[in-house]
Scaffold this active site. Structure first.
Site, PDB file in Angstrom:
ATOM      1  N   LYS A 245       0.859  -1.177   0.000  1.00 36.06           N
ATOM      2  CA  LYS A 245       0.000   0.000   0.000  1.00 36.06           C
ATOM      3  C   LYS A 245       0.899   1.233   0.000  1.00 36.06           C
ATOM      4  CE  LYS A 245      -3.857   2.297   2.159  1.00 36.06           C
ATOM      5  NZ  LYS A 245      -3.327   3.618   1.838  1.00 36.06           N
ATOM      6  N   ARG A 250      -3.256   9.122  -5.458  1.00 31.94           N
ATOM      7  CA  ARG A 250      -3.832   8.204  -6.455  1.00 31.94           C
ATOM      8  C   ARG A 250      -3.796   8.882  -7.811  1.00 31.94           C
ATOM      9  NH1 ARG A 250      -7.988   4.128  -5.547  1.00 31.94           N
ATOM     10  NH2 ARG A 250      -8.128   2.862  -7.421  1.00 31.94           N
ATOM     11  N   ARG A 292      -8.155  10.706  -8.086  1.00 30.97           N
ATOM     12  CA  ARG A 292      -9.388   9.919  -7.943  1.00 30.97           C
ATOM     13  C   ARG A 292     -10.612  10.813  -7.886  1.00 30.97           C
ATOM     14  NH1 ARG A 292      -9.605   7.376  -1.948  1.00 30.97           N
ATOM     15  NH2 ARG A 292     -11.743   8.036  -1.734  1.00 30.97           N
ATOM     16  N   GLU A 321      -0.272   4.948  -7.914  1.00 29.11           N
ATOM     17  CA  GLU A 321      -0.106   5.902  -6.815  1.00 29.11           C
ATOM     18  C   GLU A 321       1.209   6.632  -7.071  1.00 29.11           C
ATOM     19  OE1 GLU A 321      -2.482   5.888  -4.315  1.00 29.11           O
ATOM     20  OE2 GLU A 321      -1.519   6.793  -2.579  1.00 29.11           O
ATOM     21  N   PHE A 359      -0.426  -0.256 -10.219  1.00 29.34           N
ATOM     22  CA  PHE A 359      -0.940  -1.499  -9.645  1.00 29.34           C
ATOM     23  C   PHE A 359      -2.135  -2.088 -10.389  1.00 29.34           C
ATOM     24  CE2 PHE A 359      -2.415   2.093  -6.963  1.00 29.34           C
ATOM     25  CZ  PHE A 359      -3.781   2.020  -7.199  1.00 29.34           C
ATOM     26  N   ARG A 434     -16.736   0.428  -3.692  1.00 24.29           N
ATOM     27  CA  ARG A 434     -15.973   0.068  -2.504  1.00 24.29           C
ATOM     28  C   ARG A 434     -16.632  -1.168  -1.910  1.00 24.29           C
ATOM     29  NH1 ARG A 434     -13.105   3.429   0.903  1.00 24.29           N
ATOM     30  NH2 ARG A 434     -14.164   5.340   0.276  1.00 24.29           N
ATOM     31  N   LYS A 440      -7.817  -2.950   2.641  1.00 26.18           N
ATOM     32  CA  LYS A 440      -6.529  -2.387   3.053  1.00 26.18           C
ATOM     33  C   LYS A 440      -6.200  -2.836   4.464  1.00 26.18           C
ATOM     34  CE  LYS A 440      -8.832   1.887   4.349  1.00 26.18           C
ATOM     35  NZ  LYS A 440      -9.056   3.279   4.050  1.00 26.18           N
TER      36      LYS A 440
HETATM   37  P1  ATP Z   1     -10.214   5.525   1.181  1.00 25.03           P
HETATM   38  O1  ATP Z   1      -9.616   5.199  -0.140  1.00 25.03           O
HETATM   39  O2  ATP Z   1     -10.461   4.331   2.017  1.00 25.03           O
HETATM   40  O3  ATP Z   1     -11.407   6.401   1.060  1.00 25.03           O
HETATM   41  P2  ATP Z   1      -7.869   7.101   1.819  1.00 25.03           P
HETATM   42  O4  ATP Z   1      -7.841   8.038   0.705  1.00 25.03           O
HETATM   43  O5  ATP Z   1      -7.534   7.603   3.180  1.00 25.03           O
HETATM   44  O6  ATP Z   1      -9.243   6.390   2.031  1.00 25.03           O
HETATM   45  P3  ATP Z   1      -6.535   4.787   2.190  1.00 25.03           P
HETATM   46  O7  ATP Z   1      -7.610   4.368   3.100  1.00 25.03           O
HETATM   47  O8  ATP Z   1      -5.247   5.105   2.815  1.00 25.03           O
HETATM   48  O9  ATP Z   1      -6.946   6.016   1.360  1.00 25.03           O
HETATM   49  O10 ATP Z   1      -6.356   3.646   1.083  1.00 25.03           O
HETATM   50  C1  ATP Z   1      -6.878   3.590  -0.189  1.00 25.03           C
HETATM   51  C2  ATP Z   1      -5.927   4.240  -1.145  1.00 25.03           C
HETATM   52  O11 ATP Z   1      -4.692   3.555  -1.142  1.00 25.03           O
HETATM   53  C3  ATP Z   1      -6.316   4.151  -2.607  1.00 25.03           C
HETATM   54  O12 ATP Z   1      -7.263   5.125  -2.931  1.00 25.03           O
HETATM   55  C4  ATP Z   1      -4.999   4.381  -3.320  1.00 25.03           C
HETATM   56  O13 ATP Z   1      -4.783   5.753  -3.478  1.00 25.03           O
HETATM   57  C5  ATP Z   1      -3.979   3.869  -2.331  1.00 25.03           C
HETATM   58  N1  ATP Z   1      -3.233   2.676  -2.763  1.00 25.03           N
HETATM   59  C6  ATP Z   1      -1.916   2.485  -2.499  1.00 25.03           C
HETATM   60  N2  ATP Z   1      -1.490   1.337  -2.967  1.00 25.03           N
HETATM   61  C7  ATP Z   1      -2.536   0.732  -3.584  1.00 25.03           C
HETATM   62  C8  ATP Z   1      -2.701  -0.516  -4.278  1.00 25.03           C
HETATM   63  N3  ATP Z   1      -1.712  -1.374  -4.420  1.00 25.03           N
HETATM   64  N4  ATP Z   1      -3.934  -0.798  -4.755  1.00 25.03           N
HETATM   65  C9  ATP Z   1      -4.973   0.065  -4.593  1.00 25.03           C
HETATM   66  N5  ATP Z   1      -4.870   1.250  -3.954  1.00 25.03           N
HETATM   67  C10 ATP Z   1      -3.658   1.593  -3.447  1.00 25.03           C
END
Ligand code: ATP
Length: 592
Positions: A245, A250, A292, A321, A359, A434, A440
């Site tokens: 991750k 994004r 995004r 990312e 990814f 979602r 995650k």
């Molecule tokens: P959320 O996406 O849950 O609304 P957020 O913006 O705080 O919340 P995280 O919860 O930290 O993001 O995790 C999701 C995000 O992780 C994705 O939107 C993407 O930007 C990022 N990400 C990093 N690595 C990956 C991966 N290998 N596959 C998918 N997403 C990834």
């Protein structure tokens, strides 16, 4: 051709309706007679826009500027009227012609584009006079809504989701076509384009044919969270994919085919005057990068754009990312985010180098990969992304045990990454969705809250003591309730914010300030803020624990946060993507 006044009467009905189902009924009834062109224009205007989110078509005019322009035309009484009414839309309505004769929709749409397209020296004056010319010709409701659209304050509460519901009912009489509509919208992110298919001869067939097109963003697939590694094992009975991750921005990467493609059927396309489209209506850009939230960030990352040009493919859409990367280690999220800027790009580029870690794959050389499995998509991705560029292929392990998962998690955390993303190896890429096929696990898994939450700002409190000089001392945050499409108050946040930050926060919130609680917002009495804001700004908040307050009047299921602190203000997120009531509820510490 419909008149703009008819559209405005519809706006007024929607404005006075709070139930989503009632809005759907109104929309179905009112849009039935619209032609494909009219429905397209209406779908953008009802969102307060001229084009989809990914097209930059802003008016760039301020409330103060419009007020001054009105006063030059109608005299100083305009200022008193503004004080009395509070809303510039109503002021313009009071000044407008008392006639029932409406302007033509087509004329208004073109005039609005003229204001947007005017750039360069002297453009501001031109924009204000074009606005005044429009108001001079407008009748009452037209003036009200034109002013609000130009100010970016239409706020009818009629979301894309509500429109898609109405389209489903229009096609089938019920909500049964909603899934197909979601998929089509997810693959194109253009509500006008979808509405044109809906108004066409065979909407079902048309919707099935919607496929990702390089240059036009796909809605990003989102991830769910779990509390333990074991839960992953329970959810995925067989093989699953594990990727690191990355903690950055994004970024959806589009390589656009050298064979020119045109977006002719979209009403905004021919009207948009920018560097991206040449005089023959052909899209010139060969690479595009989107967040995004569908924001175009192509110009912020020239090194990524250069690398995309070198990819050995004719066209592609990749999910990635962008992270600060100095060749051997990752930079912090805060450092990465300093690259998110429109000016000073070249200077910042050398100080904070970045790579895009790819990814996923949605489109390749004209073919859609949305329906392919994670395994197949990743296999193809390996043929696209090669060594030696500022674009790297994310690792992806296909495994089937929780112990292997823990090993990978530890390995990536040791490398300075945030954790892992686990994906069902058989799942397809469902745009904008979602669910538990993508999960995650972050390194904060051992802490109480498991993860931070994203709240929507619903208002703020005036400061007292030391903070009285800022005019703001705490922010009111709320969660999203998708069932009623509304935002419900949760907590006051006053810590985690530096003295330097308060000024910027106040300015941003005043820009979306409103006079009363918006109809899609519910605020518990004890949390009533001094200033209400339209639910548009998303913040990330950490806390010690989620708790329940029994005397909360049931707002947000009575959920609250213990010791909340601000982690990030103004996230790159739509308010609808913020934490939902149910997600917050799932974070309640288990009581066994
Ligand atoms: P959320 O996406 O849950 O609304 P957020 O913006 O705080 O919340 P995280 O919860 O930290 O993001 O995790 C999701 C995000 O992780 C994705 O939107 C993407 O930007 C990022 N990400 C990093 N690595 C990956 C991966 N290998 N596959 C998918 N997403 C990834």
């Amino acid at each position: 051709m419909m008149s703009f006044l008819e559209i405005c009467s519809l706006f007024e009905k929607l404005e006075n309706t709070s139930s989503r189902n009632d809005m759907v009924d109104i929309l179905v009834e009112a849009t039935r007679g619209m032609t494909s062109y009219e429905l397209q224009v209406f779908s953008y205007l009802v969102q307060g826009r001229l084009a989809p989110m990914f097209v930059s078509a802003e008016f760039n005019l301020s409330e103060k500027g419009l007020l001054n322009a009105l006063s030059r035309e109608y005299g100083d009484e305009v200022f008193d009227l503004r004080k009395k009414e509070g809303d510039l839309g109503i002021v313009a309505e009071k000044l407008s012609l008392k006639t029932q004769k409406g302007l033509l929709l087509d004329f208004v749409y073109d005039e609005l584009w003229r204001i947007v397209n005017t750039k360069g020296s002297g453009s501001v004056e031109f924009k204000y006079s074009a606005f005044i010319a429009l108001i001079r010709q407008s009748s009452f409701l037209e003036a009200r809504y034109l002013t609000r659209i130009i100010l970016g304050k239409l706020r009818l509460g009629c979301s894309v989701k509500t429109l898609l519901d109405a389209f489903s009912v229009r096609i089938s009489g019920d909500k049964s076509v909603r899934d197909l509509l979601d998929l089509a919208y997810g693959a194109s992110a253009d509500i006008g384009y979808i509405s044109q298919i809906v108004a066409g001869d065979n909407p079902l067939e048309g919707l099935k044919r919607v496929t990702p097109l390089p240059g036009v963003p796909v809605l990003s697939r989102l991830v769910e969270r779990v509390k333990t590694f074991e839960e992953v094992g329970e959810r995925f009975k067989s093989e699953f994919a594990v990727q690191p991750k990355y903690d950055g921005l994004r970024c959806q990467i589009h390589k656009i085919s050298s064979k020119s493609h045109t977006l002719d059927e979209r009403v905004w396309h021919g009207r948009l005057k920018s560097a991206e489209i040449d005089m023959f209506g052909v899209v010139k850009e060969d690479v595009k990068l989107f967040t995004r939230n569908l924001e175009d960030i192509t110009e912020m990352f020239p090194e990524i754009v250069e690398s995309v040009r070198k990819l050995p493919v004719d066209s592609a859409i990749l999910d990635s990312e962008i992270v600060g990367w100095d060749g051997s280690k990752f930079l912090s999220y805060q450092d990465t985010m300093t690259r998110r800027r429109k000016y000073g790009v070249e200077e910042q580029k050398s100080g904070v180098p970045v790579n895009a870690f790819v990814f996923d794959l949605m489109q390749l050389n004209g073919g859609s990969y949305l329906q392919s499995t994670t395994k197949d998509r990743f296999e193809m991705l390996g043929t696209v992304v090669k060594e030696g560029l500022d674009i790297q292929l994310s690792p992806c392990d296909f495994i089937s045990s929780v112990s292997e998962l823990k090993d990978l998690f530890n390995k990536y955390v040791d490398l300075g990454l945030e954790g892992v993303i686990v994906k069902d190896s058989l799942s397809t890429y469902i745009p904008g969705v979602r669910n538990f096929e993508w999960i995650k696990i972050k390194k904060s898994i051992d802490s109480d809250l498991v993860d931070t939450v994203d709240l929507v700002v619903l208002g703020y409190y005036l400061g007292s003591g030391k903070r009285s000089k800022f005019g703001i001392g705490a922010i009111l945050g709320g969660v999203y309730n998708p069932e009623f499409e509304r935002y419900e108050s949760v907590t006051k946040i006053g810590t985690g914010i530096t003295d330097e930050q308060w000024g910027g926060i106040k300015e941003r919130l005043d820009g979306v300030g409103v006079d009363s609680v918006p109809k899609n917002v519910v605020i518990e009495k004890v949390l009533d803020p001094d200033v209400y804001v339209s639910p548009e700004v998303v913040i990330t908040v950490d806390a010690d624990e989620v708790s329940v307050n029994r005397s909360s009047e049931g707002v947000a299921k009575g959920l609250s946060l213990r010791f909340p602190r601000l982690v990030e203000f103004d996230r790159d997120k739509n308010p609808e993507d913020s934490t939902t009531v149910d997600e917050l509820y799932a974070l309640l510490p288990s009581r066994e």
